[in-house]
Write a protein that holds these residues in place. Structure first.
Motif, PDB file in Angstrom:
ATOM      1  N   GLN A  51       0.663  -1.342  -0.028  1.00  0.00           N
ATOM      2  CA  GLN A  51      -0.176  -0.127   0.141  1.00  0.00           C
ATOM      3  C   GLN A  51       0.945   1.244   0.014  1.00  0.00           C
ATOM      4  N   CYS A  99     -10.482  -0.042   3.853  1.00  0.00           N
ATOM      5  CA  CYS A  99      -9.179  -0.207   3.412  1.00  0.00           C
ATOM      6  C   CYS A  99      -8.632   1.092   3.061  1.00  0.00           C
ATOM      7  N   HIS A 141      -6.878  -9.369   6.833  1.00  0.00           N
ATOM      8  CA  HIS A 141      -7.061  -8.240   5.885  1.00  0.00           C
ATOM      9  C   HIS A 141      -5.671  -7.646   5.346  1.00  0.00           C
ATOM     10  N   GLU A 142      -4.540  -7.427   6.147  1.00  0.00           N
ATOM     11  CA  GLU A 142      -3.305  -7.188   5.671  1.00  0.00           C
ATOM     12  C   GLU A 142      -2.631  -8.351   4.920  1.00  0.00           C
ATOM     13  N   HIS A 145      -3.405  -8.384   1.380  1.00  0.00           N
ATOM     14  CA  HIS A 145      -2.621  -7.269   0.598  1.00  0.00           C
ATOM     15  C   HIS A 145      -1.237  -7.997   0.291  1.00  0.00           C
TER      16      HIS A 145
HETATM   17 NI    NI Z   1      -6.493  -2.523   3.456  1.00  0.00          NI
END
Ligand code: NI
Length: 185
Positions: A51, A99, A141-142, A145
Protein backbone atom coordinates in the motif's frame (compact mmCIF):
# COMPACT_ATOMS: atom_id res chain seq x y z
CA UNK A 1 8.08 9.96 7.27
CA UNK A 2 4.51 9.90 5.98
CA UNK A 3 4.26 8.02 2.69
CA UNK A 4 1.54 8.33 0.04
CA UNK A 5 -0.92 5.42 -0.01
CA UNK A 6 -1.55 3.68 -3.33
CA UNK A 7 -5.18 3.66 -4.40
CA UNK A 8 -7.37 0.88 -5.76
CA UNK A 9 -6.46 0.40 -9.42
CA UNK A 10 -2.71 0.51 -8.72
CA UNK A 11 -0.75 -2.46 -10.03
CA UNK A 12 1.38 -2.79 -6.88
CA UNK A 13 -1.78 -3.71 -4.94
CA UNK A 14 -2.36 -6.67 -7.25
CA UNK A 15 1.09 -8.26 -7.12
CA UNK A 16 2.08 -11.02 -4.71
CA UNK A 17 4.73 -9.41 -2.49
CA UNK A 18 8.14 -11.01 -1.98
CA UNK A 19 9.59 -12.31 1.26
CA UNK A 20 11.63 -9.58 2.88
CA UNK A 21 15.36 -10.13 3.34
CA UNK A 22 16.35 -9.57 6.96
CA UNK A 23 19.92 -8.37 6.49
CA UNK A 24 19.17 -4.65 6.11
CA UNK A 25 17.84 -4.17 9.63
CA UNK A 26 18.21 -0.42 9.57
CA UNK A 27 16.24 -0.15 6.33
CA UNK A 28 13.51 -2.46 7.62
CA UNK A 29 13.21 -0.58 10.90
CA UNK A 30 12.86 2.69 8.97
CA UNK A 31 10.24 1.24 6.60
CA UNK A 32 8.18 -0.18 9.48
CA UNK A 33 8.38 3.15 11.34
CA UNK A 34 7.23 5.00 8.23
CA UNK A 35 4.36 2.54 7.74
CA UNK A 36 3.17 2.99 11.34
CA UNK A 37 3.37 6.79 10.98
CA UNK A 38 1.50 6.67 7.65
CA UNK A 39 -1.22 4.42 9.12
CA UNK A 40 -1.73 6.70 12.14
CA UNK A 41 -1.73 9.84 10.02
CA UNK A 42 -4.52 8.36 7.87
CA UNK A 43 -6.46 7.16 10.96
CA UNK A 44 -6.16 3.59 9.75
CA UNK A 45 -5.84 0.45 11.88
CA UNK A 46 -3.67 -1.52 9.46
CA UNK A 47 -1.33 -1.09 6.52
CA UNK A 48 0.61 -3.50 4.30
CA UNK A 49 3.86 -2.59 2.52
CA UNK A 50 2.35 -2.84 -1.02
CA UNK A 51 0.00 0.00 0.00
CA UNK A 52 3.02 2.29 0.19
CA UNK A 53 4.41 0.88 -3.05
CA UNK A 54 6.82 -1.62 -1.51
CA UNK A 55 6.14 -5.15 -2.74
CA UNK A 56 7.48 -6.94 0.34
CA UNK A 57 5.79 -9.12 2.96
CA UNK A 58 5.51 -6.61 5.80
CA UNK A 59 2.38 -5.43 7.63
CA UNK A 60 1.49 -3.22 10.58
CA UNK A 61 -1.74 -3.22 12.61
CA UNK A 62 -2.87 -1.08 15.54
CA UNK A 63 -6.26 -1.63 17.11
CA UNK A 64 -5.77 0.44 20.25
CA UNK A 65 -8.18 3.17 19.06
CA UNK A 66 -10.95 0.57 18.57
CA UNK A 67 -10.82 -0.85 22.09
CA UNK A 68 -14.23 0.60 23.03
CA UNK A 69 -15.91 -1.55 20.36
CA UNK A 70 -13.58 -4.53 20.55
CA UNK A 71 -12.20 -5.12 24.08
CA UNK A 72 -9.82 -7.80 22.76
CA UNK A 73 -7.83 -5.01 21.11
CA UNK A 74 -6.50 -3.65 24.39
CA UNK A 75 -2.79 -3.02 23.75
CA UNK A 76 -3.07 -4.77 20.39
CA UNK A 77 -0.56 -3.54 17.87
CA UNK A 78 1.89 -5.61 15.87
CA UNK A 79 4.49 -5.12 13.19
CA UNK A 80 5.09 -8.31 11.20
CA UNK A 81 7.80 -9.25 8.75
CA UNK A 82 7.19 -12.31 6.52
CA UNK A 83 4.02 -13.46 8.35
CA UNK A 84 2.63 -16.92 7.58
CA UNK A 85 -0.55 -18.59 8.75
CA UNK A 86 0.11 -21.78 10.70
CA UNK A 87 -3.57 -22.27 11.56
CA UNK A 88 -6.91 -20.96 10.28
CA UNK A 89 -10.09 -22.06 12.06
CA UNK A 90 -12.96 -23.63 10.16
CA UNK A 91 -15.31 -21.47 12.16
CA UNK A 92 -15.82 -18.13 10.44
CA UNK A 93 -17.03 -14.70 11.50
CA UNK A 94 -18.17 -11.61 9.60
CA UNK A 95 -17.09 -8.01 10.14
CA UNK A 96 -17.41 -4.77 8.22
CA UNK A 97 -14.07 -3.98 6.58
CA UNK A 98 -12.62 -0.92 4.94
CA UNK A 99 -9.22 -0.11 3.49
CA UNK A 100 -7.06 3.02 3.20
CA UNK A 101 -6.48 2.12 -0.48
CA UNK A 102 -10.26 2.05 -1.10
CA UNK A 103 -11.59 5.18 0.64
CA UNK A 104 -15.28 5.41 1.62
CA UNK A 105 -16.04 1.79 0.77
CA UNK A 106 -17.01 -0.91 3.24
CA UNK A 107 -18.37 -4.41 3.04
CA UNK A 108 -19.11 -7.27 5.38
CA UNK A 109 -16.53 -10.02 4.86
CA UNK A 110 -16.52 -13.58 6.19
CA UNK A 111 -13.15 -15.02 7.27
CA UNK A 112 -11.77 -17.64 9.68
CA UNK A 113 -12.57 -16.60 13.26
CA UNK A 114 -9.19 -17.64 14.73
CA UNK A 115 -5.73 -17.76 13.23
CA UNK A 116 -2.19 -18.51 14.24
CA UNK A 117 0.63 -16.58 12.61
CA UNK A 118 4.39 -17.07 12.57
CA UNK A 119 6.35 -13.93 11.80
CA UNK A 120 9.50 -11.95 12.48
CA UNK A 121 8.93 -9.06 14.91
CA UNK A 122 10.66 -5.64 14.88
CA UNK A 123 13.30 -7.02 17.28
CA UNK A 124 14.06 -9.59 14.52
CA UNK A 125 12.87 -12.53 16.61
CA UNK A 126 10.69 -15.26 15.11
CA UNK A 127 7.44 -15.55 17.06
CA UNK A 128 4.16 -17.44 16.71
CA UNK A 129 0.91 -16.12 18.12
CA UNK A 130 -2.79 -16.94 18.01
CA UNK A 131 -5.42 -14.26 17.45
CA UNK A 132 -9.23 -14.13 17.49
CA UNK A 133 -11.92 -11.47 17.23
CA UNK A 134 -11.16 -8.24 15.46
CA UNK A 135 -7.39 -8.71 15.85
CA UNK A 136 -7.56 -11.86 13.68
CA UNK A 137 -9.66 -9.89 11.22
CA UNK A 138 -7.18 -7.02 10.91
CA UNK A 139 -4.24 -9.36 10.36
CA UNK A 140 -6.07 -11.40 7.70
CA UNK A 141 -7.05 -8.25 5.80
CA UNK A 142 -3.40 -7.12 5.74
CA UNK A 143 -2.12 -10.62 4.87
CA UNK A 144 -4.41 -10.55 1.83
CA UNK A 145 -2.65 -7.38 0.65
CA UNK A 146 0.63 -9.35 0.58
CA UNK A 147 -0.98 -11.73 -1.93
CA UNK A 148 -2.48 -9.00 -4.10
CA UNK A 149 -6.00 -9.60 -2.75
CA UNK A 150 -8.33 -6.75 -1.70
CA UNK A 151 -11.26 -7.11 0.70
CA UNK A 152 -13.78 -6.17 -2.00
CA UNK A 153 -12.71 -9.32 -3.89
CA UNK A 154 -14.18 -11.31 -0.99
CA UNK A 155 -17.46 -9.38 -0.71
CA UNK A 156 -20.71 -11.09 -1.62
CA UNK A 157 -21.34 -10.83 -5.40
CA UNK A 158 -24.37 -8.57 -4.94
CA UNK A 159 -22.41 -6.20 -2.70
CA UNK A 160 -19.51 -6.17 -5.20
CA UNK A 161 -21.88 -5.26 -7.95
CA UNK A 162 -23.24 -2.38 -5.89
CA UNK A 163 -19.71 -1.09 -5.37
CA UNK A 164 -18.63 -1.24 -9.02
CA UNK A 165 -19.26 2.44 -9.76
CA UNK A 166 -17.49 3.61 -6.60
CA UNK A 167 -14.49 1.38 -7.32
CA UNK A 168 -14.24 2.64 -10.89
CA UNK A 169 -14.22 6.20 -9.61
CA UNK A 170 -11.41 5.46 -7.18
CA UNK A 171 -9.41 3.77 -9.95
CA UNK A 172 -9.84 6.94 -12.02
CA UNK A 173 -8.55 9.04 -9.13
CA UNK A 174 -11.91 10.66 -8.41
CA UNK A 175 -11.49 10.41 -4.66
CA UNK A 176 -9.91 12.86 -2.24
CA UNK A 177 -9.27 11.49 1.24
CA UNK A 178 -7.49 13.84 3.64
CA UNK A 179 -4.31 11.73 3.52
CA UNK A 180 -1.87 11.67 0.61
CA UNK A 181 -2.62 9.10 -2.09
CA UNK A 182 -1.16 8.08 -5.40
CA UNK A 183 -1.58 5.58 -8.21
CA UNK A 184 0.96 3.72 -10.35
CA UNK A 185 -1.30 3.28 -13.34
NI1 NI B 1 -6.44 -2.67 3.25
Amino acid sequence: MILPIYLYGSQVLRKAAEESALDDREGLTKLIGDMVETMHHADGCGLAAPQVGVSRRILVVDGTDLVDRYPELKDFHREMINPKFTFESEETSSYEEGCLSIPNVDASISRPARIRVRYVNPAFEEVEEEFGGFAARMIQHEMDHLDGILFVDRAAPIRRKMLTGKLMNIAKGNVHPRYRVKSDK
